[in-house]
Write a protein that holds these residues in place. Sequence first.
Motif, PDB file in Angstrom:
ATOM      1  N   ASP A   1     -24.104   9.460  29.178  1.00 57.34           N
ATOM      2  CA  ASP A   1     -25.227   8.887  29.925  1.00 57.34           C
ATOM      3  C   ASP A   1     -26.545   9.408  29.378  1.00 57.34           C
ATOM      4  O   ASP A   1     -27.513   8.655  29.196  1.00 57.34           O
ATOM      5  CB  ASP A   1     -25.134   9.261  31.413  1.00 57.34           C
ATOM      6  CG  ASP A   1     -24.145   8.384  32.183  1.00 57.34           C
ATOM      7  OD1 ASP A   1     -23.622   7.409  31.607  1.00 57.34           O
ATOM      8  OD2 ASP A   1     -23.910   8.685  33.374  1.00 57.34           O
ATOM      9  N   ALA A   2     -26.603  10.718  29.128  1.00 56.60           N
ATOM     10  CA  ALA A   2     -27.845  11.326  28.651  1.00 56.60           C
ATOM     11  C   ALA A   2     -28.203  10.852  27.247  1.00 56.60           C
ATOM     12  O   ALA A   2     -29.383  10.692  26.918  1.00 56.60           O
ATOM     13  CB  ALA A   2     -27.726  12.848  28.678  1.00 56.60           C
ATOM     14  N   VAL A   3     -27.190  10.610  26.431  1.00 59.32           N
ATOM     15  CA  VAL A   3     -27.449  10.104  25.075  1.00 59.32           C
ATOM     16  C   VAL A   3     -27.913   8.649  25.121  1.00 59.32           C
ATOM     17  O   VAL A   3     -28.690   8.202  24.275  1.00 59.32           O
ATOM     18  CB  VAL A   3     -26.195  10.253  24.191  1.00 59.32           C
ATOM     19  CG1 VAL A   3     -26.405   9.600  22.819  1.00 59.32           C
ATOM     20  CG2 VAL A   3     -25.849  11.734  24.018  1.00 59.32           C
ATOM     21  N   GLY A   4     -27.453   7.912  26.146  1.00 62.99           N
ATOM     22  CA  GLY A   4     -27.814   6.507  26.262  1.00 62.99           C
ATOM     23  C   GLY A   4     -26.694   5.568  25.894  1.00 62.99           C
ATOM     24  O   GLY A   4     -26.922   4.381  25.654  1.00 62.99           O
ATOM     25  N   LEU A   5     -25.464   6.080  25.870  1.00 63.36           N
ATOM     26  CA  LEU A   5     -24.315   5.230  25.567  1.00 63.36           C
ATOM     27  C   LEU A   5     -23.996   4.315  26.732  1.00 63.36           C
ATOM     28  O   LEU A   5     -24.157   4.696  27.896  1.00 63.36           O
ATOM     29  CB  LEU A   5     -23.088   6.100  25.293  1.00 63.36           C
ATOM     30  CG  LEU A   5     -22.481   6.028  23.885  1.00 63.36           C
ATOM     31  CD1 LEU A   5     -23.503   6.485  22.868  1.00 63.36           C
ATOM     32  CD2 LEU A   5     -21.231   6.894  23.813  1.00 63.36           C
ATOM     33  N   GLY A   6     -23.509   3.136  26.417  1.00 62.35           N
ATOM     34  CA  GLY A   6     -23.040   2.232  27.449  1.00 62.35           C
ATOM     35  C   GLY A   6     -21.719   2.715  28.018  1.00 62.35           C
ATOM     36  O   GLY A   6     -21.101   3.660  27.510  1.00 62.35           O
ATOM     37  N   PRO A   7     -21.226   2.071  29.078  1.00 65.01           N
ATOM     38  CA  PRO A   7     -20.005   2.542  29.748  1.00 65.01           C
ATOM     39  C   PRO A   7     -18.722   2.234  29.006  1.00 65.01           C
ATOM     40  O   PRO A   7     -17.697   2.874  29.246  1.00 65.01           O
ATOM     41  CB  PRO A   7     -20.047   1.815  31.094  1.00 65.01           C
ATOM     42  CG  PRO A   7     -20.819   0.553  30.813  1.00 65.01           C
ATOM     43  CD  PRO A   7     -21.851   0.923  29.784  1.00 65.01           C
ATOM     44  N   ASP A   8     -18.744   1.260  28.126  1.00 68.42           N
ATOM     45  CA  ASP A   8     -17.496   0.813  27.494  1.00 68.42           C
ATOM     46  C   ASP A   8     -17.142   1.665  26.277  1.00 68.42           C
ATOM     47  O   ASP A   8     -18.006   1.987  25.458  1.00 68.42           O
ATOM     48  CB  ASP A   8     -17.630  -0.648  27.054  1.00 68.42           C
ATOM     49  CG  ASP A   8     -17.830  -1.598  28.225  1.00 68.42           C
ATOM     50  OD1 ASP A   8     -17.341  -1.264  29.327  1.00 68.42           O
ATOM     51  OD2 ASP A   8     -18.476  -2.646  28.041  1.00 68.42           O
ATOM     52  N   GLY A   9     -15.857   1.999  26.178  1.00 64.14           N
ATOM     53  CA  GLY A   9     -15.352   2.659  24.977  1.00 64.14           C
ATOM     54  C   GLY A   9     -15.465   4.164  24.948  1.00 64.14           C
ATOM     55  O   GLY A   9     -15.127   4.790  23.942  1.00 64.14           O
ATOM     56  N   ARG A  10     -15.896   4.776  26.038  1.00 65.65           N
ATOM     57  CA  ARG A  10     -16.074   6.233  26.010  1.00 65.65           C
ATOM     58  C   ARG A  10     -14.756   6.977  25.817  1.00 65.65           C
ATOM     59  O   ARG A  10     -14.751   8.140  25.422  1.00 65.65           O
ATOM     60  CB  ARG A  10     -16.754   6.708  27.296  1.00 65.65           C
ATOM     61  CG  ARG A  10     -18.198   6.239  27.406  1.00 65.65           C
ATOM     62  CD  ARG A  10     -18.885   6.820  28.624  1.00 65.65           C
ATOM     63  NE  ARG A  10     -20.260   6.332  28.734  1.00 65.65           N
ATOM     64  CZ  ARG A  10     -21.143   6.794  29.605  1.00 65.65           C
ATOM     65  NH1 ARG A  10     -20.781   7.746  30.462  1.00 65.65           N
ATOM     66  NH2 ARG A  10     -22.369   6.313  29.639  1.00 65.65           N
ATOM     67  N   GLU A  11     -13.660   6.287  26.078  1.00 66.33           N
ATOM     68  CA  GLU A  11     -12.358   6.915  25.856  1.00 66.33           C
ATOM     69  C   GLU A  11     -12.125   7.218  24.376  1.00 66.33           C
ATOM     70  O   GLU A  11     -11.209   7.967  24.015  1.00 66.33           O
ATOM     71  CB  GLU A  11     -11.228   6.024  26.379  1.00 66.33           C
ATOM     72  CG  GLU A  11     -11.019   4.720  25.639  1.00 66.33           C
ATOM     73  CD  GLU A  11     -11.952   3.585  26.085  1.00 66.33           C
ATOM     74  OE1 GLU A  11     -11.787   2.461  25.568  1.00 66.33           O
ATOM     75  OE2 GLU A  11     -12.839   3.836  26.932  1.00 66.33           O
ATOM     76  N   ASN A  12     -12.972   6.659  23.489  1.00 73.11           N
ATOM     77  CA  ASN A  12     -12.849   6.933  22.057  1.00 73.11           C
ATOM     78  C   ASN A  12     -13.495   8.247  21.641  1.00 73.11           C
ATOM     79  O   ASN A  12     -13.241   8.745  20.538  1.00 73.11           O
ATOM     80  CB  ASN A  12     -13.511   5.811  21.246  1.00 73.11           C
ATOM     81  CG  ASN A  12     -12.768   4.494  21.343  1.00 73.11           C
ATOM     82  OD1 ASN A  12     -11.538   4.462  21.199  1.00 73.11           O
ATOM     83  ND2 ASN A  12     -13.483   3.418  21.591  1.00 73.11           N
ATOM     84  N   LEU A  13     -14.349   8.825  22.497  1.00 72.14           N
ATOM     85  CA  LEU A  13     -15.124   9.993  22.075  1.00 72.14           C
ATOM     86  C   LEU A  13     -14.245  11.208  21.797  1.00 72.14           C
ATOM     87  O   LEU A  13     -14.403  11.875  20.765  1.00 72.14           O
ATOM     88  CB  LEU A  13     -16.174  10.328  23.134  1.00 72.14           C
ATOM     89  CG  LEU A  13     -17.371   9.381  23.183  1.00 72.14           C
ATOM     90  CD1 LEU A  13     -18.223   9.662  24.416  1.00 72.14           C
ATOM     91  CD2 LEU A  13     -18.222   9.522  21.912  1.00 72.14           C
ATOM     92  N   LEU A  14     -13.323  11.530  22.706  1.00 68.65           N
ATOM     93  CA  LEU A  14     -12.484  12.702  22.476  1.00 68.65           C
ATOM     94  C   LEU A  14     -11.521  12.513  21.296  1.00 68.65           C
ATOM     95  O   LEU A  14     -11.370  13.425  20.481  1.00 68.65           O
ATOM     96  CB  LEU A  14     -11.722  13.069  23.751  1.00 68.65           C
ATOM     97  CG  LEU A  14     -12.558  13.792  24.818  1.00 68.65           C
ATOM     98  CD1 LEU A  14     -11.715  14.055  26.058  1.00 68.65           C
ATOM     99  CD2 LEU A  14     -13.133  15.091  24.300  1.00 68.65           C
ATOM    100  N   PRO A  15     -10.859  11.351  21.150  1.00 69.33           N
ATOM    101  CA  PRO A  15     -10.031  11.172  19.951  1.00 69.33           C
ATOM    102  C   PRO A  15     -10.835  11.263  18.659  1.00 69.33           C
ATOM    103  O   PRO A  15     -10.356  11.817  17.665  1.00 69.33           O
ATOM    104  CB  PRO A  15      -9.434   9.768  20.133  1.00 69.33           C
ATOM    105  CG  PRO A  15      -9.412   9.563  21.611  1.00 69.33           C
ATOM    106  CD  PRO A  15     -10.642  10.249  22.117  1.00 69.33           C
ATOM    107  N   TYR A  16     -12.070  10.740  18.670  1.00 69.59           N
ATOM    108  CA  TYR A  16     -12.899  10.857  17.463  1.00 69.59           C
ATOM    109  C   TYR A  16     -13.228  12.324  17.183  1.00 69.59           C
ATOM    110  O   TYR A  16     -13.132  12.796  16.050  1.00 69.59           O
ATOM    111  CB  TYR A  16     -14.186  10.053  17.612  1.00 69.59           C
ATOM    112  CG  TYR A  16     -15.104  10.212  16.406  1.00 69.59           C
ATOM    113  CD1 TYR A  16     -14.856   9.498  15.239  1.00 69.59           C
ATOM    114  CD2 TYR A  16     -16.177  11.089  16.429  1.00 69.59           C
ATOM    115  CE1 TYR A  16     -15.664   9.662  14.117  1.00 69.59           C
ATOM    116  CE2 TYR A  16     -16.992  11.263  15.326  1.00 69.59           C
ATOM    117  CZ  TYR A  16     -16.738  10.541  14.171  1.00 69.59           C
ATOM    118  OH  TYR A  16     -17.530  10.714  13.060  1.00 69.59           O
TER     119      TYR A  16
END
Length: 404
Positions: A156-171
């Motif tokens: 949220d603080a970075v400005g990312l949208g809600p979709d696809g955040r499940e990719n952040l930890l695997p990345y």
Amino acid sequence: MTEALERAVVPPASDADPFAHDALLDPEPLHRALREAGPVVYLSRYDVHALARYEQVHAALVDWQHFESGSGVGLANFRHETPWRPPSLLLEADPPRHDAPRRVLREILAPPALRRLRETWHSVAEELVDQVLSAGTEFDGFAALAEAFPLRAFPDAVGLGPDGRENLLPYGNMAFNAFGPRNDLVAADAHRVAGLSAWVNAQCAREKLGEDGFGARIWEAADRGELTYEQAPLVVRSLLTAGVDTTVHGLAACLYAFATHPEEWQRLRQRPELARAAFDEAVRWQSPVQTFFRTATTDITVAGTVIPADTKILMFLGAANRDPARWTDPDRFDLTRDPSGHVGFGMGIHQCIGQHVARLEAEALLTALARRVERIELVGTPQRHPNNTLRSWASLPVRVQPAA
């Protein structure tokens, strides 16, 4: 042969594999052995020199001129190997390339910006804790709290949208694995490198980011000429790579610490202003970032051992953070300790620029928990997740006793 090489101390050698699963899941025995062996140890499996004592690790971290990051902070030497992605302008660059991106981020993540976030993040944390407790008193503390809170607050603080955040930890798992050797952990991610990288890179584009977040501020710095337009998405990517996994596993370390040290949880409940110090002590005690490499820019003498130019040096941050020569009773989590000086966030010009953001996240979550929870205890065996760089968690089964 140079005179320095002729006088050099031959370091002890070890065939230990710090990237074997057993060492990644339970690193302390290896760390003790390396510290006891000497200030410099030659790791024959990877042809690298290792530093595991606080004195030498700290000295290497602050001496970027001789222990450079620009050749990669992993085992790969960028002087001779092509990086798997464009190198980070913060983590994998030295002055002068490192200067402008760090200056821009230092301004964006300055105290005024964090003060504006504080109220929002405390509200988000209270909402999350209420939601978790309403569902029951036994849950996976890793998934329900340590993972859930940063995945909401930081993007949220970075400005990312809600979709696809499940990719952040695997990345992030993939990126931190890539700092190690090309072992089975790297191979396990091979099938999704392209997809995860493409998703993360797409989120760094200006049009993908909200107008009020850190990402938008980075692009505005490019408008002012403080960064190039080619640098801006790489700086956003650095935030997304380094700002999620490390905080998630740092918060999990906090929960584990309090579940296994109930007297320290009571100390925090009595003095909630200790929340940030508790996070630092948990980072020292568990060291979410266990290791990083540097490359010798010239022949370097460390405690009498000459490390040849253009060779890799493996710094054991986790071992340094439990060095009894630096810390009293280092294997204990202790809120009466002053943990400042730990190297869990690095040190020197490459010290984690987002560490104050992580501390604010910890303050918000731990304060909300301390207000509502009398006791935290384990109800099962916590599960670790092996990663070549991170001290990662997979699950943390806990039971809480709500406050009366």
